[in-house]
Write an enzyme that holds these catalytic residues in place. Sequence first.
Site, PDB file in Angstrom:
ATOM      1  N   ASP A   1      67.376  56.638  53.767  1.00 50.51           N
ATOM      2  CA  ASP A   1      68.511  57.511  54.058  1.00 50.51           C
ATOM      3  C   ASP A   1      69.650  56.708  54.680  1.00 50.51           C
ATOM      4  O   ASP A   1      69.414  55.724  55.386  1.00 50.51           O
ATOM      5  CB  ASP A   1      68.044  58.614  55.023  1.00 50.51           C
ATOM      6  CG  ASP A   1      69.004  59.786  55.045  1.00 50.51           C
ATOM      7  OD1 ASP A   1      69.938  59.827  54.225  1.00 50.51           O
ATOM      8  OD2 ASP A   1      68.834  60.666  55.903  1.00 50.51           O
TER       9      ASP A   1
ATOM     10  N   ASN B   1      68.394  66.615  45.169  1.00 54.71           N
ATOM     11  CA  ASN B   1      69.531  65.717  44.918  1.00 54.71           C
ATOM     12  C   ASN B   1      70.358  66.111  43.695  1.00 54.71           C
ATOM     13  O   ASN B   1      71.501  65.665  43.540  1.00 54.71           O
ATOM     14  CB  ASN B   1      69.065  64.256  44.761  1.00 54.71           C
ATOM     15  CG  ASN B   1      68.676  63.602  46.074  1.00 54.71           C
ATOM     16  OD1 ASN B   1      67.871  62.668  46.110  1.00 54.71           O
ATOM     17  ND2 ASN B   1      69.250  64.077  47.192  1.00 54.71           N
TER      18      ASN B   1
HETATM   19  C1  FPP Z   1      70.147  58.532  50.815  1.00 59.30           C
HETATM   20  O1  FPP Z   1      71.434  58.207  51.193  1.00 59.30           O
HETATM   21  C2  FPP Z   1      69.781  57.909  49.567  1.00 59.30           C
HETATM   22  C3  FPP Z   1      69.573  58.539  48.380  1.00 59.30           C
HETATM   23  C4  FPP Z   1      69.715  60.002  48.196  1.00 59.30           C
HETATM   24  C5  FPP Z   1      69.221  57.796  47.181  1.00 59.30           C
HETATM   25  C6  FPP Z   1      68.319  56.615  47.395  1.00 59.30           C
HETATM   26  C7  FPP Z   1      68.490  55.740  46.248  1.00 59.30           C
HETATM   27  C8  FPP Z   1      68.601  54.389  46.280  1.00 59.30           C
HETATM   28  C9  FPP Z   1      68.437  53.557  47.458  1.00 59.30           C
HETATM   29  C10 FPP Z   1      68.913  53.675  45.012  1.00 59.30           C
HETATM   30  C11 FPP Z   1      68.059  53.941  43.817  1.00 59.30           C
HETATM   31  C12 FPP Z   1      66.624  53.600  43.999  1.00 59.30           C
HETATM   32  C13 FPP Z   1      65.899  52.717  43.283  1.00 59.30           C
HETATM   33  C14 FPP Z   1      64.423  52.673  43.485  1.00 59.30           C
HETATM   34  C15 FPP Z   1      66.488  51.794  42.333  1.00 59.30           C
HETATM   35  P1  FPP Z   1      72.503  59.376  51.381  1.00 59.30           P
HETATM   36  O2  FPP Z   1      73.426  59.320  50.209  1.00 59.30           O
HETATM   37  O3  FPP Z   1      71.823  60.669  51.594  1.00 59.30           O
HETATM   38  O4  FPP Z   1      73.210  58.884  52.677  1.00 59.30           O
HETATM   39  P2  FPP Z   1      73.965  59.773  53.774  1.00 59.30           P
HETATM   40  O5  FPP Z   1      72.943  60.725  54.328  1.00 59.30           O
HETATM   41  O6  FPP Z   1      74.424  58.754  54.760  1.00 59.30           O
HETATM   42  O7  FPP Z   1      75.089  60.459  53.059  1.00 59.30           O
END
Ligand code: FPP
Length: 224
Positions: A12, A60
Amino acid sequence: MSQARHVAIIMDGNGRWARQRHLPRIVGHQRGVEAVRRLVRAARAMGLEALTLYAFSTENWRRPEDEVSALMSLLKRFILSDLDEFVADNVRLKIIGDYRALPADVVGLIEEALARTARNTGSILAVALNYGAQDEIARAAARAAEKGAITPETIGAELDTADLPPLDLLIRTSGEVRLSNFLLWQAAYAELWFTDVLWPDFTPAHLEEALAAFARRERRYGGR
Ligand code: FPP
């Protein structure tokens, strides 16, 4: 000291990492993929049998369409660039969640990656895609019911994670202290470790710190 076999991570904070730098959210996700690469290699070197990463939840899909499609293309690029390394390093790729609902080109790449790594025995990289724990438990309970009895054992045997070692340690980055529908059943006896570090800044040293904390904790599974 006990050595963890299976670690799962809620990655996250990509969005906040980008916002702090006045960059588009997608740059945070790109840097998040770099963190994934580092971690996957380090986890192997640290002797973990399985690493499970929460990459895309059933919730998501509610994000703006351009962010969803950017995440899908990052996933494709990750598979295209790293699959040969997984094959060479004896890593078995596994998906938890209903990945067949993803765009057809992503599904095709995933199935190629699953097939090419299916016989690997070194370690397991499980990626949660279109995953939600309540959905997983409901699907598992339905299958258990079809076969006869609904018990904790029969449900456990039908979970997407049935062939993984028991979950030892669940990590969440970015300061949020909740499970967000991730591995709810498997977390029953797992240790939980929360850090304020945003996912793109998460390094193998942080994983080592979490593993050291795990090794110090005494797990009693409800006994004394
Ligand atoms: C959370 O950050 C992250 C996600 C919803 C996506 C996680 C995906 C990756 C790290 C990349 C793809 C994965 C692979 C295995 C290639 P957020 O956007 O919720 O952050 P925030 O809460 O700060 O807005």
